[in-house]
Design an enzyme around this catalytic site. Structure first.
Site, mmCIF file in Angstrom:
data_model
loop_
_atom_site.group_PDB
_atom_site.id
_atom_site.type_symbol
_atom_site.label_atom_id
_atom_site.label_comp_id
_atom_site.label_asym_id
_atom_site.label_seq_id
_atom_site.Cartn_x
_atom_site.Cartn_y
_atom_site.Cartn_z
ATOM 1 N N SER A 1 0.809 -1.219 0.000
ATOM 2 C CA SER A 1 0.000 0.000 0.000
ATOM 3 C C SER A 1 0.843 1.271 0.000
ATOM 4 O O SER A 1 0.422 2.294 -0.538
ATOM 5 C CB SER A 1 -0.934 0.002 1.212
ATOM 6 O OG SER A 1 -0.198 -0.138 2.416
ATOM 7 N N ASP B 1 -5.570 7.437 8.664
ATOM 8 C CA ASP B 1 -5.730 6.143 9.327
ATOM 9 C C ASP B 1 -4.617 5.846 10.325
ATOM 10 O O ASP B 1 -4.573 4.761 10.906
ATOM 11 C CB ASP B 1 -5.820 5.013 8.292
ATOM 12 C CG ASP B 1 -4.552 4.874 7.445
ATOM 13 O OD1 ASP B 1 -3.586 5.625 7.677
ATOM 14 O OD2 ASP B 1 -4.544 4.010 6.546
ATOM 15 N N HIS C 1 -0.748 4.819 7.190
ATOM 16 C CA HIS C 1 -0.071 5.172 5.946
ATOM 17 C C HIS C 1 0.432 6.617 6.005
ATOM 18 O O HIS C 1 -0.146 7.448 6.693
ATOM 19 C CB HIS C 1 -1.021 4.996 4.757
ATOM 20 C CG HIS C 1 -1.434 3.580 4.547
ATOM 21 N ND1 HIS C 1 -2.638 3.080 5.022
ATOM 22 C CD2 HIS C 1 -0.802 2.543 3.955
ATOM 23 C CE1 HIS C 1 -2.723 1.798 4.710
ATOM 24 N NE2 HIS C 1 -1.631 1.444 4.066
#
Length: 349
Positions: A82, A247, A250
């Site tokens: 990610s 979040d 990240h």
């Protein structure tokens, strides 16, 4: 120094197990593993639950440099998880791929065709599929590939020897196809803000051990590495609201820019485009070391590059960073700017 040597020995053991097909090395006792699993379950409820789809940044960067140029565009590809995909930001230009494509266009004064096959949530066992996508149907191999992988291997407890073996296999295939390869090694998972002790200490230890072992596997197969651990370390710990995304897992746009600045010098150096030479500068604590010692040093020092020298040696570099301007800052830079210009953004993002 003793800590570095200890980490070097562990990294070499993991890399050796990877080379000879070992399943992994037990680094935690049963009791510690039980505590770790409990903490992981609690942490996963708090962080990393973003379902956002990363913005697509594929396209041509620095298109203005193509006018009158007699050289084809450079091809840049991203693989990994990610972080490589750019999860956590909403605009394509804020992703690490877009930032590095723009920086590469500026330094090369050539257009850069960028493609990202990274997958959020990916572990190292997805790299084979991602490499297949890049090399499918006889398509020209990228000139250079950037791989960022390892965080999910740690959180999902993939045996480190298997993780390193899968990464080394991907690097070997890409190098055989003619691509340069730069790997951003496993970030320091002990810096995620909602993760508490003892998981924080364990995650940091495992992350750095994996990062060092990754470096050995990558360098011995012809790639280069850049350590990302400390970039998710002191700077992120000091300014988590700025450098982590919503979040808390990240990176934010500023966090990705910080990481991209660390990777850009190595990315350009792999193509012979960085103004600094390949020789070590002792005044900058650079040198030629046994590969496992270079790997251990890099795991503890953000932005450190490790590249192959004559086996079993490796070159450890601390390249000077440059700010990476945003893709839109210069849509039509003159060709005489000598690398200080900025590439235009993708044709459509």
């Amino acid at each position: 120094m003793p800590m570095t040597l200890s980490r070097a020995r562990v990294a070499r053991r993991i890399a050796a197990a990877a080379a000879y097909g070992g399943g992994g090395i037990g680094l935690l006792g049963v009791a510690a593993a039980g505590v770790l699993l409990t903490e992981v379950r609690l942490a996963r409820r708090t962080v990393g639950n973003s379902g956002d789809i990363p913005p697509c940044a594929d396209g041509r960067y620095g298109a203005a440099f193509g006018h009158g140029a007699d050289r084809p565009p450079l091809r840049l590809a991203f693989l990994g998880d990610s972080t490589a995909a750019g999860q956590g930001v909403r605009r394509a230009r804020e992703t690490p791929g877009a930032l590095l494509a723009s920086g590469l266009a500026a330094l090369s004064e050539l257009p850069v065709d960028f493609r990202n096959v990274a997958l959020p949530g990916a572990q190292s066992d997805d790299l084979e599929r991602q490499v297949d996508l890049l090399l499918a149907d006889g398509a020209p191999a990228p000139d250079v590939c950037v791989i960022i992988i390892g965080a999910n291997d740690v959180t999902h407890r993939m045996p480190p020897a298997r993780s390193v073996r899968l990464l080394a296999d991907a690097v070997r295939r890409l190098r055989a196809a003619g691509s340069e390869v730069v790997v951003g090694t496993c970030p320091d998972m002990g810096t995620i803000e909602p993760v508490y002790q003892p998981l924080r200490w364990v995650a940091r230890r495992l992350s750095r051990q994996l990062a060092a072992a990754q470096t050995i596997g990558v360098v011995e197969n012809g790639g280069r590495t850049v350590s990302l651990g400390d970039l998710l370390g002191p700077e992120f710990e000091a300014r988590p609201r700025e450098l982590f995304g919503p979040d808390n897992y990240h990176p934010s746009a500023e966090g990705y820019a910080t990481a991209a600045m660390a990777v850009l010098p190595t990315l350009c150096a792999s193509l012979g485009l960085w103004p600094e030479g390949e020789h070590p500068e002792p005044a900058r604590y650079e040198g030629v070391l046994p590969v496992e010692e270079a790997a251990a040093e890099a795991a503890s020092d953000a932005g450190t590059e490790v590249a192959s020298a004559r086996a079993p040696w490796a070159l450890l570099k601390h390249r000077r960073r440059r700010r990476i301007p945003a893709p839109e800052e210069a849509e039509a830079p003159p060709a005489s700017q000598g690398g200080g210009a900025v590439g235009a953004g993708p044709a459509a993002t």
